[in-house]
Design a protein around this motif. Structure first.
Motif, PDB file in Angstrom:
ATOM      1  N   GLY A 206       9.072  -5.693  10.215  1.00 51.58           N
ATOM      2  CA  GLY A 206      10.464  -5.766   9.763  1.00 51.58           C
ATOM      3  C   GLY A 206      10.642  -5.548   8.268  1.00 51.58           C
ATOM      4  O   GLY A 206      11.597  -6.044   7.676  1.00 51.58           O
ATOM      5  N   LYS A 207       9.711  -4.823   7.647  1.00 51.00           N
ATOM      6  CA  LYS A 207       9.810  -4.555   6.200  1.00 51.00           C
ATOM      7  C   LYS A 207       9.828  -3.046   5.981  1.00 51.00           C
ATOM      8  O   LYS A 207       9.085  -2.319   6.628  1.00 51.00           O
ATOM      9  N   ARG A 208      10.672  -2.625   5.055  1.00 52.73           N
ATOM     10  CA  ARG A 208      10.872  -1.178   4.882  1.00 52.73           C
ATOM     11  C   ARG A 208       9.978  -0.563   3.814  1.00 52.73           C
ATOM     12  O   ARG A 208       9.688   0.629   3.835  1.00 52.73           O
ATOM     13  N   LYS A 209       9.588  -1.366   2.830  1.00 55.98           N
ATOM     14  CA  LYS A 209       8.831  -0.801   1.694  1.00 55.98           C
ATOM     15  C   LYS A 209       7.341  -0.827   2.012  1.00 55.98           C
ATOM     16  O   LYS A 209       6.722  -1.908   2.019  1.00 55.98           O
ATOM     17  N   ILE A 210       6.794   0.346   2.260  1.00 57.39           N
ATOM     18  CA  ILE A 210       5.401   0.415   2.724  1.00 57.39           C
ATOM     19  C   ILE A 210       4.595   1.313   1.772  1.00 57.39           C
ATOM     20  O   ILE A 210       5.024   2.427   1.432  1.00 57.39           O
ATOM     21  N   GLY A 211       3.445   0.819   1.350  1.00 53.66           N
ATOM     22  CA  GLY A 211       2.587   1.596   0.450  1.00 53.66           C
ATOM     23  C   GLY A 211       1.317   2.013   1.161  1.00 53.66           C
ATOM     24  O   GLY A 211       0.761   1.251   1.956  1.00 53.66           O
ATOM     25  N   PHE A 212       0.864   3.216   0.889  1.00 49.34           N
ATOM     26  CA  PHE A 212      -0.394   3.704   1.479  1.00 49.34           C
ATOM     27  C   PHE A 212      -1.455   3.814   0.406  1.00 49.34           C
ATOM     28  O   PHE A 212      -1.260   4.479  -0.618  1.00 49.34           O
ATOM     29  N   LEU A 213      -2.570   3.173   0.679  1.00 46.37           N
ATOM     30  CA  LEU A 213      -3.727   3.278  -0.198  1.00 46.37           C
ATOM     31  C   LEU A 213      -4.601   4.378   0.396  1.00 46.37           C
ATOM     32  O   LEU A 213      -5.395   4.149   1.301  1.00 46.37           O
ATOM     33  N   GLY A 214      -4.407   5.588  -0.087  1.00 43.52           N
ATOM     34  CA  GLY A 214      -5.105   6.745   0.465  1.00 43.52           C
ATOM     35  C   GLY A 214      -4.308   7.361   1.599  1.00 43.52           C
ATOM     36  O   GLY A 214      -3.604   6.656   2.325  1.00 43.52           O
ATOM     37  N   PHE A 215      -4.364   8.670   1.740  1.00 45.15           N
ATOM     38  CA  PHE A 215      -3.775   9.307   2.934  1.00 45.15           C
ATOM     39  C   PHE A 215      -4.521  10.542   3.391  1.00 45.15           C
ATOM     40  O   PHE A 215      -4.134  11.173   4.359  1.00 45.15           O
ATOM     41  N   SER A 216      -5.641  10.893   2.711  1.00 46.97           N
ATOM     42  CA  SER A 216      -6.475  11.963   3.254  1.00 46.97           C
ATOM     43  C   SER A 216      -7.173  11.410   4.500  1.00 46.97           C
ATOM     44  O   SER A 216      -7.167  10.207   4.734  1.00 46.97           O
ATOM     45  N   PHE A 217      -7.784  12.287   5.304  1.00 44.49           N
ATOM     46  CA  PHE A 217      -8.230  11.820   6.632  1.00 44.49           C
ATOM     47  C   PHE A 217      -9.430  10.892   6.571  1.00 44.49           C
ATOM     48  O   PHE A 217      -9.691  10.153   7.509  1.00 44.49           O
ATOM     49  N   LYS A 218     -10.185  10.931   5.442  1.00 46.41           N
ATOM     50  CA  LYS A 218     -11.280   9.980   5.264  1.00 46.41           C
ATOM     51  C   LYS A 218     -11.562   9.833   3.779  1.00 46.41           C
ATOM     52  O   LYS A 218     -11.000  10.583   2.963  1.00 46.41           O
ATOM     53  N   ALA A 219     -12.444   8.917   3.427  1.00 45.82           N
ATOM     54  CA  ALA A 219     -12.733   8.672   2.011  1.00 45.82           C
ATOM     55  C   ALA A 219     -13.458   9.861   1.380  1.00 45.82           C
ATOM     56  O   ALA A 219     -14.191  10.586   2.052  1.00 45.82           O
ATOM     57  N   GLY A 220     -13.236  10.061   0.086  1.00 48.24           N
ATOM     58  CA  GLY A 220     -14.037  11.029  -0.663  1.00 48.24           C
ATOM     59  C   GLY A 220     -13.627  12.473  -0.516  1.00 48.24           C
ATOM     60  O   GLY A 220     -14.390  13.375  -0.869  1.00 48.24           O
ATOM     61  N   THR A 221     -12.439  12.729   0.019  1.00 52.05           N
ATOM     62  CA  THR A 221     -11.991  14.119   0.139  1.00 52.05           C
ATOM     63  C   THR A 221     -10.498  14.207  -0.173  1.00 52.05           C
ATOM     64  O   THR A 221      -9.770  13.222  -0.037  1.00 52.05           O
ATOM     65  N   ASP A 222     -10.071  15.412  -0.567  1.00 50.48           N
ATOM     66  CA  ASP A 222      -8.636  15.659  -0.739  1.00 50.48           C
ATOM     67  C   ASP A 222      -8.080  16.408   0.479  1.00 50.48           C
ATOM     68  O   ASP A 222      -6.969  16.909   0.445  1.00 50.48           O
ATOM     69  N   ASP A 223      -8.872  16.489   1.555  1.00 48.23           N
ATOM     70  CA  ASP A 223      -8.440  17.261   2.728  1.00 48.23           C
ATOM     71  C   ASP A 223      -7.430  16.454   3.538  1.00 48.23           C
ATOM     72  O   ASP A 223      -7.732  15.364   4.031  1.00 48.23           O
TER      73      ASP A 223
END
Ligand SMILES: NC(=O)c1ccc[n+]([C@@H]2O[C@H](COP(=O)([O-])OP(=O)(O)OC[C@H]3O[C@@H](n4cnc5c(N)ncnc54)[C@H](O)[C@@H]3O)[C@@H](O)[C@H]2O)c1
Ligand SMILES: O=c1ccn([C@@H]2O[C@H](COP(=O)(O)OP(=O)(O)O[C@H]3O[C@H](CO)[C@@H](O)[C@H](O)[C@H]3O)[C@@H](O)[C@H]2O)c(=O)[nH]1
Length: 437
Positions: free
Chosen positions: A312-329
């Motif tokens: 029930g909260k609207r403000k959501i932050g993402f820590l990372g969004f590439s498909f896995k760690a260590g890549t910009d893919d």
């Protein structure tokens, strides 16, 4: 050996840098002038551990260079590695247009080359691609028959993004699908000194085993996640349960890909599962288990969406969004899909990913992102602090060491949805939720 590499993306750049580092003379070739210019200025077109340093050192030493000219690359090498993309078509089948185009370009240059040349497919392609697409394209444009002045092979690449250089230098296996002795010997020389089993086999088997590997990884992730979902409902810690499952030494179960987490993604697993399913349909093979993998994976995104909305909260932050760690893919990143769905539900999103710089994204990766979320620039923030400050809920997407401080920066009113089982969450004062445990 003198090697040319066609396609300077995630695979081609790593292969070029690692082969040059191993003492080969490498010339990379790409239709993207920007990638060619970057390599020639000693910089990597991709974010990947150790690749930047390898490119810089080997360009400086003269063992690595790049060109936009197929002719220059073919004339200055004995062997070409094809590392162009093989994306999905809208119906899931494989788009081989880049493989066909590059084969025709190489063939055309071969029509003017007297010395024997080896053309090796490193891209992931379905069985029969070498015989039905690559060889006809080469023969038509070279105006010569296979074996006269050129040979071919299939040599799939098994590296994982995030650990691609280590995987290149320490492969579990090297698979060479080849009928031609000169090309076989050249490939054996190219990879001489690398550890792991070397398998020389027929081209169709080499092509198909790559799909077997990736489908197996996808199957294991889907299985682990569904078991994780059931554990969550039962109030059982799924990771503790899996450790008990792995303890059965008679079965020798590798824990790789089996620990419950989030949906699989990336530029390979989803596309390769799609392609093998399309191939099965095309060949009248019923494969209900394989058919269920992508729907099962999609279900994990739906579950995460429901979970996030349930707070029930609207403000959501993402820590990372590439498909896995260590890549910009970002290609087929399940986090990107989740973000897109949340934006559609009216959520106010911020993203911090230290590996992703919009100014540096290129090619298919950038196109994928801009198609998924055209206004993504407005969602990205430059620091972890800014993302945390904005958010009522933080989604931790991977176990990157730089993400571990997040629990110390969050307060007791905030919620952490942990998709990666961060190691230090016991000192978190807010509401903790593990995605699948
Ligand atoms: N990404 C991975 O970790 C990985 C690992 C193993 C295998 N694979 C397979 O390797 C292949 C390449 O994947 P990728 O992720 O490196 O793709 P990518 O999209 O990052 O790179 C492909 C490159 O090929 C270039 N290209 C297209 N047509 C060309 C042409 N005619 N001549 C020269 N260059 C051309 C593109 O400009 C691009 O730079 C795919 O088949 C993929 O399934 C990928
Ligand atoms: O234990 C795990 C390991 C991975 N994943 C997920 O599985 C996906 C794929 O990860 P990974 O295999 O590590 O990375 P890729 O770079 O996609 O590598 C796969 O795809 C490449 C391209 O075909 C192959 O070369 C590799 O062998 C194959 O592992 C990602 O979403 C991961 O988050 C899990 O969920 N659990």
């Amino acid at each position: 050996m003198k090697v040319s590499i066609f396609g300077l993306g995630y695979v081609g750049t790593v292969c070029a840098a690692c082969l040059a580092e191993r003492g080969h003379d490498v010339i990379g070739c790409d239709v993207s002038e920007a990638k060619v210019d970057l390599i020639n200025s000693g910089r990597s077109p991709i974010i990947e551990k150790d690749v930047g340093e390898l490119v810089a050192a080997n360009v400086a030493s003269g063992r690595l260079k790049a060109s936009s000219s197929t002719e220059e690359a073919v004339m200055n090498s004995d062997l070409s590695l094809l590392c162009v993309g093989t994306p999905s078509r809208p119906n899931g089948s494989l788009d081989l247009s880049a493989v066909q185009a590059v084969s025709r370009q190489i063939g055309s240059s071969l029509s003017r080359k007297a010395d024997y040349h080896s053309v090796v497919v490193r891209s992931t392609v379905l069985p029969g691609t070498l015989s039905d697409i690559v060889i006809p394209a080469l023969q038509a444009t070279a105006s010569r028959k296979l074996g006269e002045t050129f040979g071919v092979a299939s040599n799939p690449e098994f590296m994982r993004e995030g650990s691609a250089v280590a995987d290149f230098n320490n492969p579990a296996k090297t698979v060479i699908g080849v009928d031609d002795e000169i090309t076989r010997d050249r490939l054996l020389e190219l990879y001489a000194g690398l550890p792991g089993r070397v398998v020389v086999t027929e081209p169709r088997l080499a092509e198909l085993v790559k799909y077997t590997d990736n489908t197996w990884h996808a199957l294991k992730v889907a299985f682990g996640n569904e078991i994780g979902n059931i554990c969550k409902a039962a109030g059982v810690d799924s990771h503790e349960l899996m450790e008990v499952f792995f303890a059965d030494t008679k079965l020798n179960i590798s824990n790789a890909y089996l620990l419950p987490g989030f949906a699989f993604g990336g530029s390979c697993l989803p596309k390769d599962v799609r392609a093998i399913n399309a191939y099965a349909i095309q060949n009248d093979v019923e494969a209900p288990l394989l058919k269920s993998l992508l729907p099962s994976n999609k279900q994990q995104v739906e579950r995460a969406l429901d979970r996030l909305l349930s707070y029930g909260k609207r403000k959501i932050g993402f820590l990372g969004f590439s498909f896995k760690a260590g890549t910009d893919d970002l290609r087929e990143s399940p986090y990107l899909e989740l973000i897109e769905r949340l934006v559609g539900k009216g959520c106010d999103i911020r993203i911090f990913d230290p590996n992703v710089s919009l100014a540096k994204l290129m090619g298919a990766n950038k196109t994928y992102l801009m198609n998924a979320i055209p206004h993504v620039t407005q969602l990205m923030v430059p620091s972890l602090d800014e993302m945390v400050m904005h958010s009522d809920v933080v989604v931790a997407t991977s176990r990157s060491p730089e993400y571990e401080t997040v629990v110390d920066k969050m307060n007791a009113d905030q919620t952490l949805l942990d998709m990666a089982r961060l190691p230090n969450t016991n000192r978190f004062a807010g509401t903790y939720d593990g995605i699948n445990w």
